[in-house]
Design an enzyme around this catalytic site. Structure first.
Site, mmCIF file in Angstrom:
data_model
loop_
_atom_site.group_PDB
_atom_site.id
_atom_site.type_symbol
_atom_site.label_atom_id
_atom_site.label_comp_id
_atom_site.label_asym_id
_atom_site.label_seq_id
_atom_site.Cartn_x
_atom_site.Cartn_y
_atom_site.Cartn_z
ATOM 1 N N THR A 120 -0.431 0.794 -10.448
ATOM 2 C CA THR A 120 0.662 0.447 -9.544
ATOM 3 C C THR A 120 1.978 0.888 -10.170
ATOM 4 O O THR A 120 2.200 0.699 -11.358
ATOM 5 C CB THR A 120 0.687 -1.067 -9.285
ATOM 6 O OG1 THR A 120 -0.587 -1.475 -8.771
ATOM 7 C CG2 THR A 120 1.771 -1.431 -8.295
ATOM 8 N N GLY B 85 -2.282 2.925 -6.289
ATOM 9 C CA GLY B 85 -3.432 3.812 -6.184
ATOM 10 C C GLY B 85 -4.548 3.409 -7.117
ATOM 11 O O GLY B 85 -4.500 2.362 -7.767
ATOM 12 N N ASP C 164 -5.731 17.244 -10.496
ATOM 13 C CA ASP C 164 -5.528 16.523 -9.229
ATOM 14 C C ASP C 164 -4.289 17.059 -8.518
ATOM 15 O O ASP C 164 -3.413 16.301 -8.101
ATOM 16 C CB ASP C 164 -5.398 15.025 -9.478
ATOM 17 C CG ASP C 164 -5.647 14.206 -8.211
ATOM 18 O OD1 ASP C 164 -6.172 14.780 -7.232
ATOM 19 O OD2 ASP C 164 -5.322 13.018 -8.194
ATOM 20 N N LEU D 51 6.568 0.763 -5.723
ATOM 21 C CA LEU D 51 6.811 2.065 -5.091
ATOM 22 C C LEU D 51 5.535 2.652 -4.515
ATOM 23 O O LEU D 51 5.567 3.370 -3.524
ATOM 24 C CB LEU D 51 7.392 3.049 -6.123
ATOM 25 C CG LEU D 51 8.782 2.727 -6.667
ATOM 26 C CD1 LEU D 51 9.137 3.699 -7.781
ATOM 27 C CD2 LEU D 51 9.814 2.801 -5.559
#
Length: 717
Positions: free
Chosen positions: A396, A392, A506, A389
């Site tokens: 994963t 990063g 974040d 999907l």
């Protein structure tokens, strides 16, 4: 005596088959080239197919042709030295040039590597972009756009050390944050180019800077006999570092093996329709690009093995029975080894501590489940690449389906820090029951890298939805206002109502997912931290995303709840303007959306930057109210920013402006501050876990009519 004889027989019948199996495996080693007469080595480097040399039949196409120069292999068309080829993972290790600028006793070097149109791209999970110097912003540029970057910080004394090439940042564990910075690469990066900017009055133009793309251990030097590490300050004469390239097969005419798992690579920039990559199935190993190159772990060439076993034991019935017994013992031992390995990983990843907390009732079993590796392998089709999907820096994410039919997202996550901290974070997140936070369903601790299991969110993230708008389902003003309220409520919950305060660290539009009804779900807690209720801030190495990073945190390394407020303010401005947080199209001093917005507000140009759809659909009072709130969230002084509680209440008040509710009004006096009534909650449960959204929250402000609203800059000047 009989016992010793039995022990001797057992040892004999163990060693003999193993020796014969060794001979069999030596004669049946898996092939690495497509043709038996192809040269497979250059110096000490093995050259497996699809790479090859000299004869075109030995390599897949022109991009994979290797030229051997002075016993060193080079990618012929790209002219990059190869130091290793890993066919099983579709990677090739190369020597990547180093960007060097204004360094004493070293010539400037500004290399440009362009892999566009080739089957190669820089691996985003094996490489990092690193800059070494003082007070510089190093941008990684691809196709004329700044796709990544980081900032190096140091004081005057440090600056003198850098210019004199004195060793600094010592250690074998890479960039520690002083004099250097590093960041991850975007997916399918095909270009290496660097630009530099000085940080306002903190640097001069003659400071030495190195920038590079390299593996985690690019500073490791191996001379064939021993391994040494180069200190980050001793970079004189450094021209190349090790980096990893991913590859795909772009040529549709290349015939790939039918016994390997060869799939199309979705999203590859060069040719998404034809890009293919192969891998051996999970129970085998070898070269997946050669027919017969993948060998089963359990039985490498069963027919050949059986032949050697029969020859070795003289084909006697008794020997066969003994060998069958030994084979049974092998299976039992192998299962025990696998079981021990799983138990080792389970303990290593804090499984015993988690079980203890499950048994004490600290975590609800219904909310947090410990999955087995077999369950998740079955759910994700052995982590098939087609199930990916997203990918990063923190891992994963795969789409999976559990045996009960539930769709989930499985994330391969690397633990940073102590196991106790990871388990503590898992325990806290498993108890969060907020409809606007992605729900953590459980974890798997039987692997070297733990796996986290989340609920599946089908409609992507807010960044994609906002900046790649679909005319069939446009982002209306009501949807933007609702999403902002949902995200603010989730952050308010994390900061003030959760079992312990949680700083997300974040907050950005790509971490705001949209479910089937396009409701916001705050996600990606990989960088989050849990703090004690007495603490006022968290001191850490600066990390975050450009465009959303709190400037105060950047300068002090102290992260507070107001740092999340700043990042949320940038998301608010995104929703208002439809602009991206960082853009190279805007003027030099306005690349940052936050700076661009604040400057526009102070110049009384708010309605010139607001999105056209927002101007068309939104009430003027609502638009100005949200802009005022975003302006407050983007205050450089964190103490002047509102809390997420105040932000949530203010957004609810703004949404209710057009409903003409008497007890929700606007504050217009430029000297008067917002005053909010306290909300009392019972226990730690969310006060709005039902369908209503803050419907019972108290009103704020004075009885002022909507016509008295003025832009924020008039209030704060």
């Amino acid at each position: 005596m009989a016992q010793k004889l039995s022990e001797f027989l057992i040892i004999f019948f163990i060693i003999c088959p193993l020796f014969l199996l060794f001979l069999a495996s030596a004669q049946n080693d898996y092939p690495i080239t497509s043709q038996s007469d192809c040269v497979s080595t250059c110096g000490s480097i093995e050259i497996p197919y699809p790479f090859g040399m000299k004869d075109p039949k030995c390599y897949a196409d022109k991009w994979f042709e290797i030229e051997c120069r002075n016993q060193k292999p080079y990618l012929k068309l790209i002219n990059l030295e190869v130091t290793g080829i890993y066919a099983s993972s579709s990677m090739v290790e190369i020597m990547n040039p180093v960007f060097r600028w204004k360094c004493k006793d070293d010539k400037d070097s500004k290399p440009f590597v362009n892999l566009t149109g080739t089957p190669f791209s820089y691996s985003n999970d094996q490489n990092k972009f690193t800059a070494i110097g003082c007070n510089k912003i190093a941008f990684l540029v691809s196709n004329g756009l700044e796709v990544s970057g980081c900032v190096t910080l140091c004081d005057q004394h440090d600056n003198e050390e850098v210019n004199s090439n004195v060793a600094y940042g010592q250690g074998t564990d890479g960039c520690l944050g002083r004099f250097c910075c590093e960041t991850s690469l975007p997916l399918y990066l095909s270009e290496f180019n660097v630009t530099l900017e000085s940080m306002n009055n903190r640097s001069s133009s003659d400071e030495c800077v190195h920038a590079l793309i390299g593996t985690d251990y690019w500073y490791e030097i191996y001379d064939g006999t021993s391994t040494e590490y180069r200190s980050l300050g001793d970079l004189r004469g450094l021209n190349y570092v090790r980096a990893m390239l991913d590859w795909v097969i772009l040529n549709n005419t290349v015939k790939l093996p039918s016994d390997s798992n060869c799939t199309h690579v979705v999203g590859y920039s060069s040719s998404s329709s034809s890009a293919r990559r192969c891998e051996c199935y999970s129970d085998s190993f070898g070269n997946p690009y050669v027919t017969g190159g993948c060998i089963d772990f359990d039985s490498s060439n069963k027919n050949s093995r059986a032949k050697w076993v029969i020859i070795g034991v003289s084909a006697s019935l008794g020997s066969i029975i003994l060998l069958l017994g030994l084979w049974f013992m092998y299976i039992v031992v192998r299962r025990r080894i696998l079981k021990k390995r799983k138990e080792k990983f389970f303990k290593q990843n804090g499984g015993l501590l988690l079980q203890q907390r499950l048994s004490t009732g600290e975590v609800s079993v219904e909310q947090a489940k410990v999955f087995s590796l077999r369950e998740l392998e079955k759910a994700t089709d052995n982590f098939n690449l087609n199930r990916v999907l997203g990918k990063g820096g923190q891992g994963t994410v795969y789409k999976g389906m559990l045996v009960n039919g539930e769709i989930v997202a499985v994330k391969r996550f690397k633990v940073q820090g102590k196991v106790e901290e990871f388990i503590n974070e898992f325990v806290i997140l498993s108890q969060i029951n907020h409809r606007n936070v992605v729900k953590l369903l459980g974890c798997c601790l039987e692997t070297e890298i733990p796996l986290l299991v989340y609920e599946f969110i089908p409609n992507g993230n807010l960044f994609e939805y906002l900046h790649d708008q679909n005319e069939e389902l446009p982002v209306t003003w009501d949807m933007r206002l609702r999403i902002s309220i949902e995200v603010a409520g989730a952050l308010f919950y994390l900061h003030s109502i959760a079992y312990q305060p949680i700083y997300h660290r974040d907050v950005k539009s790509t971490n705001i997912l949209l479910d089937g009804k396009y409701r916001a779900k705050l996600a990606d807690f990989g960088a989050s931290r849990i703090i004690s209720t007495e603490a006022t801030h968290l001191t850490t190495v600066v990390q975050g995303t450009f465009g959303y990073l709190d400037p105060e945190y950047f300068h002090t390394s102290q992260f507070t709840e107001k740092s999340d407020v700043y990042s949320f303010g940038v998301v608010l401005v995104e929703l208002l303007t439809g602009e991206k947080p960082i853009s190279s199209i805007r003027e030099e001093d306005a690349k940052s959306l936050a700076s661009y917005f604040v400057g526009s507000m102070e110049q009384d140009c708010l309605f010139e930057i607001v999105d056209k759809r927002v101007m068309k659909e939104g009430e003027q009072e609502q638009i100005i109210g949200v802009a005022n709130l975003a302006y407050r969230c983007l205050e450089l002084n964190g103490r002047k920013r509102p809390t997420m509680k105040e932000v949530t209440l203010e957004l609810e008040r703004i949404r209710n402006l057009d409903r003409k509710v008497d007890d929700l009004v606007v504050v217009v006096d430029s000297q008067e501050q917002y005053r909010h009534e306290e909300i009392e909650f019972v226990g730690t449960e969310m006060p709005w876990t039902g369908d209503s959204e803050l419907d019972t929250l108290p009103s704020i402000g004075n009885n002022t009519t909507s016509s008295e609203i003025r832009p924020i800059h008039a209030k704060y000047n």
